[in-house]
Design a protein around this motif. Structure first.
Motif, PDB file in Angstrom:
ATOM      1  N   LEU A 182       0.839  -1.208   0.000  1.00 16.90           N
ATOM      2  CA  LEU A 182       0.000   0.000   0.000  1.00 16.90           C
ATOM      3  C   LEU A 182       0.874   1.259   0.000  1.00 16.90           C
ATOM      4  N   ARG A 183       1.970   1.207   0.750  1.00 20.69           N
ATOM      5  CA  ARG A 183       2.873   2.370   0.786  1.00 20.69           C
ATOM      6  C   ARG A 183       3.466   2.626  -0.597  1.00 20.69           C
ATOM      7  N   VAL A 184       3.847   1.545  -1.280  1.00 22.27           N
ATOM      8  CA  VAL A 184       4.430   1.713  -2.628  1.00 22.27           C
ATOM      9  C   VAL A 184       3.369   2.290  -3.573  1.00 22.27           C
ATOM     10  N   HIS A 185       2.137   1.766  -3.493  1.00 23.82           N
ATOM     11  CA  HIS A 185       1.048   2.322  -4.320  1.00 23.82           C
ATOM     12  C   HIS A 185       0.850   3.804  -4.000  1.00 23.82           C
ATOM     13  N   GLY A 186       1.025   4.151  -2.725  1.00 25.05           N
ATOM     14  CA  GLY A 186       0.825   5.540  -2.301  1.00 25.05           C
ATOM     15  C   GLY A 186       1.970   6.462  -2.681  1.00 25.05           C
ATOM     16  N   GLY A 187       2.989   5.936  -3.365  1.00 23.06           N
ATOM     17  CA  GLY A 187       4.051   6.793  -3.890  1.00 23.06           C
ATOM     18  C   GLY A 187       5.304   6.853  -3.036  1.00 23.06           C
ATOM     19  N   SER A 188       5.446   5.931  -2.062  1.00 22.98           N
ATOM     20  CA  SER A 188       6.608   6.028  -1.163  1.00 22.98           C
ATOM     21  C   SER A 188       7.942   5.862  -1.889  1.00 22.98           C
TER      22      SER A 188
ATOM     23  N   THR B 109       5.276  13.433  -2.509  1.00 28.08           N
ATOM     24  CA  THR B 109       4.185  14.375  -2.216  1.00 28.08           C
ATOM     25  C   THR B 109       3.359  14.642  -3.469  1.00 28.08           C
ATOM     26  N   ALA B 110       4.031  14.784  -4.603  1.00 26.75           N
ATOM     27  CA  ALA B 110       3.319  15.051  -5.855  1.00 26.75           C
ATOM     28  C   ALA B 110       2.424  13.865  -6.220  1.00 26.75           C
ATOM     29  N   VAL B 111       2.951  12.647  -6.054  1.00 26.33           N
ATOM     30  CA  VAL B 111       2.149  11.444  -6.355  1.00 26.33           C
ATOM     31  C   VAL B 111       0.946  11.384  -5.420  1.00 26.33           C
ATOM     32  N   LEU B 112       1.207  11.625  -4.136  1.00 24.39           N
ATOM     33  CA  LEU B 112       0.130  11.585  -3.132  1.00 24.39           C
ATOM     34  C   LEU B 112      -0.981  12.573  -3.493  1.00 24.39           C
ATOM     35  N   LEU B 113      -0.574  13.780  -3.812  1.00 28.02           N
ATOM     36  CA  LEU B 113      -1.543  14.855  -4.065  1.00 28.02           C
ATOM     37  C   LEU B 113      -2.318  14.640  -5.369  1.00 28.02           C
ATOM     38  N   TRP B 114      -1.596  14.417  -6.460  1.00 24.91           N
ATOM     39  CA  TRP B 114      -2.259  14.336  -7.774  1.00 24.91           C
ATOM     40  C   TRP B 114      -3.078  13.062  -7.920  1.00 24.91           C
ATOM     41  N   GLN B 115      -2.502  11.943  -7.450  1.00 26.20           N
ATOM     42  CA  GLN B 115      -3.287  10.697  -7.544  1.00 26.20           C
ATOM     43  C   GLN B 115      -4.432  10.720  -6.526  1.00 26.20           C
TER      44      GLN B 115
ATOM     45  N   VAL C  26       4.558  12.693 -12.778  1.00 25.03           N
ATOM     46  CA  VAL C  26       3.660  11.958 -11.862  1.00 25.03           C
ATOM     47  C   VAL C  26       2.812  11.001 -12.699  1.00 25.03           C
ATOM     48  N   PRO C  27       2.999   9.699 -12.501  1.00 21.20           N
ATOM     49  CA  PRO C  27       2.242   8.748 -13.328  1.00 21.20           C
ATOM     50  C   PRO C  27       0.759   8.772 -12.970  1.00 21.20           C
ATOM     51  N   SER C  28      -0.080   8.418 -13.941  1.00 23.28           N
ATOM     52  CA  SER C  28      -1.511   8.319 -13.634  1.00 23.28           C
ATOM     53  C   SER C  28      -1.728   7.079 -12.771  1.00 23.28           C
ATOM     54  N   THR C  29      -2.814   7.073 -12.034  1.00 22.47           N
ATOM     55  CA  THR C  29      -3.091   5.935 -11.149  1.00 22.47           C
ATOM     56  C   THR C  29      -3.402   4.702 -12.001  1.00 22.47           C
ATOM     57  N   PRO C  30      -2.722   3.580 -11.752  1.00 19.84           N
ATOM     58  CA  PRO C  30      -3.055   2.367 -12.517  1.00 19.84           C
ATOM     59  C   PRO C  30      -4.543   2.040 -12.365  1.00 19.84           C
ATOM     60  N   ARG C  31      -5.161   1.608 -13.469  1.00 14.69           N
ATOM     61  CA  ARG C  31      -6.615   1.475 -13.501  1.00 14.69           C
ATOM     62  C   ARG C  31      -7.154   0.520 -12.429  1.00 14.69           C
ATOM     63  N   ALA C  32      -6.548  -0.674 -12.333  1.00 23.12           N
ATOM     64  CA  ALA C  32      -7.049  -1.660 -11.365  1.00 23.12           C
ATOM     65  C   ALA C  32      -6.943  -1.113  -9.945  1.00 23.12           C
TER      66      ALA C  32
END
Lengths: 127, 298
Positions: free
Chosen positions: B57-63, B69-75, B183-189
């Motif tokens: 979950l941490r890796v998905h959250g951009g750790s 921070t950019a991944v956390l905010l934009w995703q 900042v990558p887009s959130t993977p669909r699944a």
């Protein structure tokens, strides 16, 4: 030179860096060494270890130091970088100074000279 | 033999990690999990399993991203828009079914005119967002606010919660158009799973609180506490969820604001103002703590 305002290292990060002082180790060895160094207080599960390793790699405090194949699987080693060594030394110094502040002021009746104060053995299981 | 079974089960758990991370680290993680010592264990321990899921979950959250921070905010904003549209669509669907159950069949066209067009447009905006067609989703979300109101003022005049879904989602989707290239887009699944998780939080049956029966109140309290505990366990690891849940709580708050302030529901309902305030504070806390960690890391 790092800023002196750097926040304290978290306990798992501190012990992972400390585990690498004597040379490169792989993940499983790091877990065992951390448990040993912390007298069993910090017992890292694999998921938590790699969260710490990812953060330390990102900060440049540790670096990957080669791989070997064991039982058909890649085993990666990690070593302390110069910056990691410096940060660890600063943190150890900060903790020592903080401990001294307390120990120098404690009345002797709490810890009389020559007594061996046993630290808490409560286990910490970081998330 | 048992270590082969154990390895297979650990590999199942490792599927919780993003594919790229798994490619890089799966063997190493298995090596660490199995260790050097012979084991007769066939199942992963609960502690190791929980640690792996939170690690994933941490890796998905951009750790592990260059700019967490950019991944956390934009995703988080992207997931918030998806969750709010999904919640609006769900409430709208429930209202349409209810309308048909209570006399709507005598005039189905009126139900479809009052709620059906809106429902279709909200679902279309959601589908576009899931398909990563952000511009199309933005246009559809804005159209879902304007077009149905021009045809029927039912939702607008009643200020129903679902009416606010595209109103809240549209600025979030439009903001997402400025997502930085790194900042990558959130993977669909992963986005769908996160959205389902937030919907589940809203579907916790808390109605028992309103009943006189004490046992119903106890069951409702237990469900709410368990639901919130599970959500927080997940969301404190993948903190994008703390950002994504806040807009969904705006729906209940805006509905109660427009409904009747004198009933005090705004302050009493679990999906209204108090939860929104807590969620907004937690989201702000997540951004600040990630930013501080990014500056110092470790």
């Amino acid at each position: 030179m790092r800023s002196t305002s750097r926040p304290a290292l978290r306990e798992p990060s501190y012990f992972v860096l400390a585990a690498l002082i004597n040379g490169p180790l792989h993940g499983y060895a790091v877990i065992k060494r951390v448990t040993e160094l912390s007298d069993g207080r910090v017992t890292l599960a694999a998921g938590s270890l790699y969260s710490v390793i990812d953060r330390l790699l990102g900060e440049g405090l540790i670096a990957a130091d080669g791989e070997e194949i064991v039982n058909g699987r890649a085993r990666r080693y990690y070593r302390l970088t110069d910056e990691g060594c410096q940060v660890l030394a600063e943190e150890a110094d900060r903790l020592a100074r903080a401990a001294r502040v307390v120990m120098d002021r404690l009345p002797q009746r709490i810890f009389p000279l020559g007594s061996t104060h046993q630290p808490s053995t409560a286990r910490i299981r970081p998330a | 033999m048992s270590s082969d079974v154990l390895e297979k089960r650990y590999r199942m758990l490792l599927r919780a990690y993003p594919a790229a991370y798994r490619r890089e680290r799966a063997d190493e993680l298995i090596d660490t999990l199995i260790g050097d010592e012979p084991t007769t264990r066939r199942w992963p321990s609960l502690r190791q399993a929980a640690s792996l899921i939170r690690g994933a979950l941490r890796v998905h959250g951009g750790s592990t991203a260059d700019r967490p921070t950019a991944v956390l905010l934009w995703q988080g904003i992207h997931l918030g828009a998806m969750a709010v549209l999904a919640l609006g669509a769900l409430i709208g669907l429930d209202d349409i079914v209810e309308a048909f159950q209570f006399g709507g069949l005598s005039d189905p066209m009126a139900v479809l005119r009052d709620q059906g067009i809106f429902e279709v447009m909200v679902i279309a905006a959601l589908v576009a967002l899931v398909a990563d067609r952000t511009r199309t989703a933005a246009v559809l979300a804005v159209a879902a606010v304007v077009v149905p109101s021009m045809i029927s003022q039912y939702l607008l005049l009643n200020g129903l919660p679902q009416f606010w879904a595209p109103v809240v989602a549209a600025p979030l989707i439009i903001a997402g158009l400025w997502r930085p290239a790194d900042v990558p887009s959130t993977p669909r699944a992963n986005a769908v799973l996160a959205t389902v998780g937030i919907l589940a939080l809203h579907l916790i049956p808390a109605g028992g609180f309103r009943r006189v029966d004490v046992s119903a109140q106890i069951v409702a309290a237990a469900m709410v506490i368990a639901g919130i505990a599970v959500f927080l366990w997940v969301a404190t690891a993948d903190q994008r969820l703390l950002i994504a849940v806040a807009p969904t709580l705006l729906l209940g708050t805006l509905y109660q604001l427009g409904n009747d302030l004198s009933t005090g529901e705004l302050l009493r309902r679990p999906d209204a103002l108090p939860s929104l305030v807590v969620a907004a504070l937690m989201a702000a806390g997540a951004v600040v703590s990630t930013r501080m960690r990014q500056r110092t890391r470790a």
